[in-house]
Design an enzyme around this catalytic site. Structure first.
Site, PDB file in Angstrom:
ATOM      1  N   GLU A  58     105.488 124.152  94.973  1.00 22.16           N
ATOM      2  CA  GLU A  58     105.100 123.541  96.246  1.00 22.16           C
ATOM      3  C   GLU A  58     103.611 123.694  96.523  1.00 22.16           C
ATOM      4  O   GLU A  58     102.951 122.752  96.971  1.00 22.16           O
ATOM      5  CB  GLU A  58     105.875 124.156  97.422  1.00 22.16           C
ATOM      6  N   CYS A  86     110.273 129.110  99.601  1.00 22.80           N
ATOM      7  CA  CYS A  86     110.209 130.487 100.078  1.00 22.80           C
ATOM      8  C   CYS A  86     109.355 130.528 101.350  1.00 22.80           C
ATOM      9  O   CYS A  86     108.807 129.515 101.786  1.00 22.80           O
ATOM     10  CB  CYS A  86     109.609 131.391  98.997  1.00 22.80           C
TER      11      CYS A  86
END
Length: 146
Positions: A58, A86
């Protein structure tokens, strides 16, 4: 014949990125960012290759996408990610103000939702796209490592 570029199509491309990570010995998480029906970033985890704990798929995709569009905000962009982000990645997604995030498999242990966090209020979230395929690549990876 017209190609259908829907959430499953782009998630399959993210899964192909996860396969690349798998082959490199990285945790197999893949990511694709789309803007105006065009792919502007394709990434996967690179924490081992770059010796950098922040080199999650990401984060790599956010940086690449921002560079591509010439700005830090990813409005009108959609990220397809094979595993729920996360806490670190959720924070980066929040600040990027990305318009939409499509998630494959949930991460009950380390995902941002298990920490009680949310993405930007204007970010649309779609979960469970190709969930089984996304989950299986991770399970296979960790089974082989044990």
């Amino acid at each position: 014949m017209t190609m259908v570029f829907d959430d499953e199509y782009y998630m399959r491309l993210a899964l192909a990125e996860a396969e690349k990570a798998y082959e490199l010995g990285e945790i197999p998480v893949g990511c694709v960012v789309v803007a105006q029906d065009r792919i502007i970033a394709k990434t996967h985890n690179l924490t081992e290759q770059l010796i950098d704990v922040t080199a999650h798929a990401e984060v790599q995709a956010i940086s690449s996408s921002a560079n591509h569009i010439g700005g830090k905000y990813l409005k009108n962009c959609t990220m397809y990610i094979t595993l729920e982000p996360c806490v670190m990645c959720a924070g980066a997604l929040y600040w990027s103000q990305i318009s939409k995030v499509v998630i494959g498999a949930p991460d009950e242990k380390r995902g941002y939702t298990s920490a009680g966090l949310q993405l930007h209020p204007k970010t649309e979230i779609v979960s469970g796209v190709l969930q089984e395929e996304c989950r299986m690549i991770l399970q296979d990876f960790f089974k082989k490592r044990r």
